[in-house]
Design a protein around this motif. Structure first.
Motif, PDB file in Angstrom:
ATOM      1  N   VAL A 278       2.559   4.965  -9.192  1.00  0.00           N
ATOM      2  CA  VAL A 278       1.429   4.043  -9.263  1.00  0.00           C
ATOM      3  C   VAL A 278       1.920   2.721  -8.683  1.00  0.00           C
ATOM      4  O   VAL A 278       2.760   2.044  -9.296  1.00  0.00           O
ATOM      5  CB  VAL A 278       0.935   3.853 -10.709  1.00  0.00           C
ATOM      6  CG1 VAL A 278      -0.275   2.934 -10.738  1.00  0.00           C
ATOM      7  CG2 VAL A 278       0.589   5.201 -11.331  1.00  0.00           C
ATOM      8  N   ALA A 279       1.409   2.352  -7.519  1.00  0.00           N
ATOM      9  CA  ALA A 279       2.008   1.255  -6.763  1.00  0.00           C
ATOM     10  C   ALA A 279       1.714  -0.119  -7.329  1.00  0.00           C
ATOM     11  O   ALA A 279       2.453  -1.068  -7.058  1.00  0.00           O
ATOM     12  CB  ALA A 279       1.555   1.320  -5.305  1.00  0.00           C
ATOM     13  N   GLY A 280       0.640  -0.285  -8.118  1.00  0.00           N
ATOM     14  CA  GLY A 280       0.256  -1.625  -8.547  1.00  0.00           C
ATOM     15  C   GLY A 280      -0.320  -2.398  -7.373  1.00  0.00           C
ATOM     16  O   GLY A 280      -0.671  -1.833  -6.332  1.00  0.00           O
ATOM     17  N   ASP A 281      -0.431  -3.705  -7.518  1.00  0.00           N
ATOM     18  CA  ASP A 281      -0.958  -4.546  -6.439  1.00  0.00           C
ATOM     19  C   ASP A 281       0.181  -4.920  -5.501  1.00  0.00           C
ATOM     20  O   ASP A 281       1.028  -5.765  -5.831  1.00  0.00           O
ATOM     21  CB  ASP A 281      -1.623  -5.799  -7.016  1.00  0.00           C
ATOM     22  CG  ASP A 281      -3.035  -5.513  -7.507  1.00  0.00           C
ATOM     23  OD1 ASP A 281      -3.409  -4.322  -7.573  1.00  0.00           O
ATOM     24  OD2 ASP A 281      -3.758  -6.471  -7.826  1.00  0.00           O
ATOM     25  N   THR A 282       0.196  -4.304  -4.341  1.00  0.00           N
ATOM     26  CA  THR A 282       1.329  -4.463  -3.434  1.00  0.00           C
ATOM     27  C   THR A 282       0.920  -4.190  -2.003  1.00  0.00           C
ATOM     28  O   THR A 282      -0.121  -3.575  -1.740  1.00  0.00           O
ATOM     29  CB  THR A 282       2.469  -3.503  -3.840  1.00  0.00           C
ATOM     30  OG1 THR A 282       3.640  -3.793  -3.080  1.00  0.00           O
ATOM     31  CG2 THR A 282       2.080  -2.049  -3.606  1.00  0.00           C
ATOM     32  N   GLU A 283       1.754  -4.631  -1.075  1.00  0.00           N
ATOM     33  CA  GLU A 283       1.670  -4.179   0.304  1.00  0.00           C
ATOM     34  C   GLU A 283       2.772  -3.145   0.527  1.00  0.00           C
ATOM     35  O   GLU A 283       3.428  -2.709  -0.424  1.00  0.00           O
ATOM     36  CB  GLU A 283       1.790  -5.371   1.251  1.00  0.00           C
ATOM     37  CG  GLU A 283       0.599  -6.338   1.144  1.00  0.00           C
ATOM     38  CD  GLU A 283       0.643  -7.467   2.169  1.00  0.00           C
ATOM     39  OE1 GLU A 283       0.629  -7.167   3.386  1.00  0.00           O
ATOM     40  OE2 GLU A 283       0.709  -8.647   1.747  1.00  0.00           O
TER      41      GLU A 283
END
Length: 358
Positions: A278-283
């Motif tokens: 689950v990447a979360g808020d990221t680029e």
């Protein structure tokens, strides 16, 4: 002559009892079904139509329509006969027919007497969210994922519930106290209001719930176990391993949205070969190159990547990140109005699933 008429019903009754004793099909009341359907090795199947399912279904039930061609093929392709299939329909008629067919095929089957109607009348947990089923192979339990909305989802594995960024509002209302059981763990990626909701956490928490979160989220709500990038924690009793990984913006002018070192993505490792990212808020940060290596070079089973420019990734960045991580399944999330129609065509070899995550 009279004796023959008496003996015939008795013979038919004995044949019926004998037939029932040979079957793997068991009828259960809503109370009995509630205790059995989320047990280890049990898969819950809603055999109604897709439209009926969308109106409401049992917690973490998947939908396979009994009346559609290929029902048995889909069952045999996805479920081995060591598993127990817990099934239901609206009132019990369709599921009884399905239970008979499945039992005849060698499956152990639990059938909900009275169906979804009896379940809701008894006040049991149900919701309207889409469910993804991820087989594990090797005799391990499957992973069941409930796609709640935006950045909110739930992993169910071996009777444990792991909630990620539960939020009551944001687009569609979620009543966690009525739609989900108490969570064994809650993972919070960062402190923004569409990911951190103290009321939702309270609704899902018992005295045994582990709340794992970044430092700023802990400062806001005043409790929880802080995981910084690189930290990990093991959830008992199953042994699910949660690892916090970096999540941040890299594009010039966007760093203020999600600064480096603050938020978390999570790599969640279940038993066997199952894992979720689950990447979360990221680029598409450079640290993503390490993710496939973190569990003995094991391929990620399912990845959730945000595609919500300018706050997270562009479609092009998502493609690059997916190729770097190389998951078996990619489910974009947190994508708002971003057009994802061409995403699957750019990622051959990855099962791209576009779902309703608004």
């Amino acid at each position: 002559m009279k004796t023959r008429f008496i003996l015939l019903p008795m013979l038919m009754s004995l044949l019926s009892i004998s037939s029932c004793n040979c079957s793997n099909w068991t009828d259960l009341t809503p109370d009995e079904f509630e205790k059995a359907y989320i047990a280890d090795g049990t898969v819950t199947i809603d055999v109604r139509t897709a439209d009926e399912y969308a109106q409401g279904h049992l917690y973490h039930a998947i939908n396979i329509d009994w009346q559609k061609d290929g029902f048995m093929d889909e069952i045999t392709e996805n479920f081995n006969k060591a598993m127990t299939l817990a099934i239901y329909c609206r009132s019990g008629k369709r599921s009884a027919a399905a239970a008979q067919a499945l039992s005849d095929a060698g499956y152990k089957v639990l059938n909900l007497t009275g169906g979804y109607t009896a379940w809701t009348e008894a006040g049991k947990i149900s919701n309207t969210y889409q469910v993804e089923y991820i087989p594990s192979g090797g005799g391990y339990d499957p992973l069941v994922i409930t796609l709640i909305k935006h950045g909110s989802l739930e992993f169910a594995y071996k009777g444990m519930s792991v909630q990620v960024d539960p939020v009551s509002g944001y687009g569609k209302n979620t009543d966690y106290s009525k739609e989900f059981p108490k969570a064994d763990a809650i993972l919070i990626t960062h402190e923004h209001g569409d990911h951190l909701d103290k009321n939702a956490i309270a609704a899902l928490s018992s005295e045994k719930t582990e709340v794992l979160l970044n430092a700023k989220s802990q400062q806001q709500i005043g409790f929880g176990r802080v995981l910084s990038n690189g930290d990990h924690f093991t959830l008992s009793p199953v042994g699910i391993i949660v690892e916090a990984v970096p999540a941040y913006n890299t594009t010039a002018g966007r760093e203020q949205f999600h600064p480096k070192g603050n938020g978390n993505g999570y790599l969640v490792h279940f038993l066997g070969t199952l894992s979720a990212y689950v990447a979360g808020d990221t680029e598409d940060v450079p640290e993503m190159e390490n993710i496939p290596k973190m569990r003995q070079n094991m391929r990620i089973s399912v990845a959730f990547l945000p595609v919500n420019q300018p706050y997270t990734m562009t479609v092009e960045q998502c493609v690059k990140a997916a190729k770097t991580i190389n998951p078996e399944i990619l489910i974009p999330y947190h994508f708002s109005q971003t057009d994802l129609s061409g995403l699957a065509g750019q990622l051959p070899g990855i099962d791209v699933r576009i779902r309703d995550m608004q």
